[in-house]
Design a protein around this motif. Sequence first.
Motif, PDB file in Angstrom:
ATOM      1  N   ALA A 176       0.830  -1.209   0.000  1.00 51.90           N
ATOM      2  CA  ALA A 176       0.000   0.000   0.000  1.00 51.90           C
ATOM      3  C   ALA A 176       0.863   1.257   0.000  1.00 51.90           C
ATOM      4  O   ALA A 176       0.552   2.231  -0.694  1.00 51.90           O
ATOM      5  CB  ALA A 176      -0.944  -0.005   1.197  1.00 51.90           C
ATOM      6  N   ASP A 177       1.952   1.230   0.765  1.00 52.16           N
ATOM      7  CA  ASP A 177       2.866   2.379   0.792  1.00 52.16           C
ATOM      8  C   ASP A 177       3.491   2.596  -0.580  1.00 52.16           C
ATOM      9  O   ASP A 177       3.630   3.738  -1.034  1.00 52.16           O
ATOM     10  CB  ASP A 177       3.975   2.160   1.825  1.00 52.16           C
ATOM     11  N   GLU A 178       3.868   1.524  -1.239  1.00 49.43           N
ATOM     12  CA  GLU A 178       4.472   1.619  -2.576  1.00 49.43           C
ATOM     13  C   GLU A 178       3.471   2.173  -3.583  1.00 49.43           C
ATOM     14  O   GLU A 178       3.833   3.004  -4.426  1.00 49.43           O
ATOM     15  CB  GLU A 178       4.978   0.255  -3.021  1.00 49.43           C
ATOM     16  N   CYS A 230       1.664   6.685  -6.919  1.00 45.99           N
ATOM     17  CA  CYS A 230       0.596   7.577  -7.380  1.00 45.99           C
ATOM     18  C   CYS A 230       0.906   9.038  -7.097  1.00 45.99           C
ATOM     19  O   CYS A 230       0.607   9.911  -7.918  1.00 45.99           O
ATOM     20  CB  CYS A 230      -0.731   7.173  -6.754  1.00 45.99           C
ATOM     21  N   ILE A 231       1.508   9.305  -5.969  1.00 54.74           N
ATOM     22  CA  ILE A 231       1.892  10.683  -5.660  1.00 54.74           C
ATOM     23  C   ILE A 231       2.954  11.167  -6.650  1.00 54.74           C
ATOM     24  O   ILE A 231       2.847  12.266  -7.207  1.00 54.74           O
ATOM     25  CB  ILE A 231       2.362  10.810  -4.197  1.00 54.74           C
ATOM     26  N   GLU A 232       3.962  10.345  -6.889  1.00 56.50           N
ATOM     27  CA  GLU A 232       5.055  10.740  -7.788  1.00 56.50           C
ATOM     28  C   GLU A 232       4.622  10.833  -9.247  1.00 56.50           C
ATOM     29  O   GLU A 232       5.113  11.685  -9.988  1.00 56.50           O
ATOM     30  CB  GLU A 232       6.214   9.752  -7.671  1.00 56.50           C
ATOM     31  N   ASN A 233       3.708   9.967  -9.678  1.00 56.99           N
ATOM     32  CA  ASN A 233       3.369   9.876 -11.098  1.00 56.99           C
ATOM     33  C   ASN A 233       2.043  10.514 -11.489  1.00 56.99           C
ATOM     34  O   ASN A 233       1.793  10.711 -12.680  1.00 56.99           O
ATOM     35  CB  ASN A 233       3.383   8.415 -11.530  1.00 56.99           C
ATOM     36  N   SER A 290      -7.059  -0.160  -5.176  1.00 58.62           N
ATOM     37  CA  SER A 290      -8.256   0.563  -4.741  1.00 58.62           C
ATOM     38  C   SER A 290      -8.191   0.895  -3.257  1.00 58.62           C
ATOM     39  O   SER A 290      -8.553   2.003  -2.843  1.00 58.62           O
ATOM     40  CB  SER A 290      -9.516  -0.268  -5.024  1.00 58.62           C
ATOM     41  N   ALA A 291      -7.735  -0.041  -2.451  1.00 57.28           N
ATOM     42  CA  ALA A 291      -7.641   0.190  -1.010  1.00 57.28           C
ATOM     43  C   ALA A 291      -6.637   1.296  -0.694  1.00 57.28           C
ATOM     44  O   ALA A 291      -6.884   2.156   0.158  1.00 57.28           O
ATOM     45  CB  ALA A 291      -7.256  -1.092  -0.285  1.00 57.28           C
ATOM     46  N   ALA A 292      -5.509   1.297  -1.383  1.00 52.77           N
ATOM     47  CA  ALA A 292      -4.483   2.316  -1.146  1.00 52.77           C
ATOM     48  C   ALA A 292      -4.990   3.703  -1.533  1.00 52.77           C
ATOM     49  O   ALA A 292      -4.771   4.685  -0.819  1.00 52.77           O
ATOM     50  CB  ALA A 292      -3.207   1.981  -1.922  1.00 52.77           C
ATOM     51  N   LEU A 293      -5.688   3.792  -2.669  1.00 52.69           N
ATOM     52  CA  LEU A 293      -6.203   5.086  -3.122  1.00 52.69           C
ATOM     53  C   LEU A 293      -7.423   5.533  -2.334  1.00 52.69           C
ATOM     54  O   LEU A 293      -7.682   6.729  -2.201  1.00 52.69           O
ATOM     55  CB  LEU A 293      -6.549   5.027  -4.612  1.00 52.69           C
ATOM     56  N   GLU A 313      -1.440  12.162   2.711  1.00 48.20           N
ATOM     57  CA  GLU A 313      -0.087  12.235   2.145  1.00 48.20           C
ATOM     58  C   GLU A 313      -0.045  13.056   0.868  1.00 48.20           C
ATOM     59  O   GLU A 313       0.930  13.764   0.613  1.00 48.20           O
ATOM     60  CB  GLU A 313       0.445  10.829   1.873  1.00 48.20           C
ATOM     61  N   ALA A 314      -1.091  12.957   0.054  1.00 46.48           N
ATOM     62  CA  ALA A 314      -1.118  13.651  -1.229  1.00 46.48           C
ATOM     63  C   ALA A 314      -1.744  15.038  -1.135  1.00 46.48           C
ATOM     64  O   ALA A 314      -1.713  15.798  -2.107  1.00 46.48           O
ATOM     65  CB  ALA A 314      -1.886  12.805  -2.245  1.00 46.48           C
ATOM     66  N   ASN A 315      -2.326  15.353   0.034  1.00 48.97           N
ATOM     67  CA  ASN A 315      -3.017  16.625   0.238  1.00 48.97           C
ATOM     68  C   ASN A 315      -4.131  16.826  -0.795  1.00 48.97           C
ATOM     69  O   ASN A 315      -4.223  17.860  -1.458  1.00 48.97           O
ATOM     70  CB  ASN A 315      -2.037  17.800   0.236  1.00 48.97           C
ATOM     71  N   VAL A 316      -4.941  15.766  -0.934  1.00 49.49           N
ATOM     72  CA  VAL A 316      -6.070  15.788  -1.853  1.00 49.49           C
ATOM     73  C   VAL A 316      -7.327  15.364  -1.098  1.00 49.49           C
ATOM     74  O   VAL A 316      -7.262  14.839   0.002  1.00 49.49           O
ATOM     75  CB  VAL A 316      -5.860  14.839  -3.058  1.00 49.49           C
TER      76      VAL A 316
END
Length: 84
Positions: free
Chosen positions: A4-6, A11-14, A48-51, A59-62
């Motif tokens: 999940a961390d990966e 997703c944050i980076e890309n 899906s669970a990670a997002l 973490e993504a400030n979204v």
Amino acid sequence: MKQADEIRKYCIENYVIPSRLRGDKGLFIPVAEVHKNMHLSNSFPAVSAALGADTFEEEANVRRIYVDGPLNGVSTVFVFMFKE
């Protein structure tokens, strides 16, 4: 690092950072695209669970505003808006 961390990091980076740099107000993240690009196997529910986790939003400030498609499906797309 947990899967999940990966996934969140990827997703944050890309997705998140490039979208912010373009000046977008929000972004779409297709589960199938993340799954394919990360070379995952049978891990659509994990993506899906990670997002869908509050951790990703923090973490993504979204802020998640919509999930299109079945929650753990191949066609699922998460829609986020950037927090001010």
